[in-house]
Design an enzyme around this catalytic site. Sequence first.
Site, PDB file in Angstrom:
ATOM      1  N   ASP A   1       1.084  -1.003  -0.426  1.00  0.00           N
ATOM      2  CA  ASP A   1       0.020  -0.423  -0.115  1.00  0.00           C
ATOM      3  C   ASP A   1       1.223   1.112  -0.287  1.00  0.00           C
ATOM      4  OD1 ASP A   1      -2.051   1.893   0.266  1.00  0.00           O
ATOM      5  OD2 ASP A   1      -2.721   1.566   2.056  1.00  0.00           O
TER       6      ASP A   1
ATOM      7  N   ARG B   1     -14.231  -4.688  -5.845  1.00  0.00           N
ATOM      8  CA  ARG B   1     -14.607  -3.141  -5.015  1.00  0.00           C
ATOM      9  C   ARG B   1     -16.270  -3.266  -4.867  1.00  0.00           C
ATOM     10  NH1 ARG B   1     -11.353   0.368  -2.011  1.00  0.00           N
ATOM     11  NH2 ARG B   1     -13.422   1.120  -1.115  1.00  0.00           N
TER      12      ARG B   1
END
Length: 310
Positions: free
Chosen positions: A228, A296
């Site tokens: 990330d 998502r």
Amino acid sequence: MLKGRDLLSIHELSVDEVHEIIDFAAELKAMQKAGVPHRFLEGKTLGMIFEKSSTRTRVSFEVGIYQLGGMGLFLSNRDLQLGRGEPIKDTARVLSRYLDGIMIRTFGQERIEELAKYADIPVINGLSDLLHPCQVLTDLLTIREHKGKNFRALKMAYVGDGNNMTNSYLYGAAKVGMTLSVATPVEYKMSAEVFENAQTDAQESGAELTWTENPAEAVKDADIVVTDTWASMGQESEHDARKKIFAPYQVNNELLKNASKSAIVMHCLPAYRGEEITDEVFENNAHVIFDEAENRLHTQKAIMALTMAN
């Protein structure tokens, strides 16, 4: 099982509920690809509170509630009296009279928990500084698509900052029984409380959760490598200092020599190529990363339908 429930943390879900969300997300994805209507939330409304800006969270929730037959309302601080100091508990009680569900993307986890405490409708954690459950449930779906359903046979390595993604990966891996090795600098470790809670969950599932300062050690024989951004939203002033500290934690071809030959690399985006991940590694795994981004939509549709539908 999830009807009327909040989704604030994967830790609060049972093992069966985690699998229920992933299974239903896969079903919804297949229905959408086949053009099969799935308007499980006909006439329902979702309030979407954004105290942090977003690309994927806003678009996926707004499109998702529409595809389910409902309507999403984008609510920023400029749109709500929260921006002028109204207590969040008052906002929760007012919105409960108008809406069927609330998604909130904010800074402190305590704000989400207070909202959920006073709301009479389901509250979904769209992201906090502590946790990002929707993203990790999405990633579990993506892993299943690319590596199969037997999570217990897989090892994931997380390399980088011990942030909200790290915390949620710990909860996610603990629920599905997956091995997870986290590598961060000592001063940027994950939440100690989250790690302790996840270890408790892991006792039930058989997951193995470890931390190391050494990224090569974490990545050894990993089937999935994740990273990330090194400076999350609100940490922009620390960016230059963090770049120096995290340089040894870059996901590059040299680091991936330690992983399984068939390893996939994932990133929740936005990615800063040349920092936490090289451009070459990103492009070699773009098919996985953009499946992850798409998922998502399907995962959050599953969460909304399971918590908000009649």
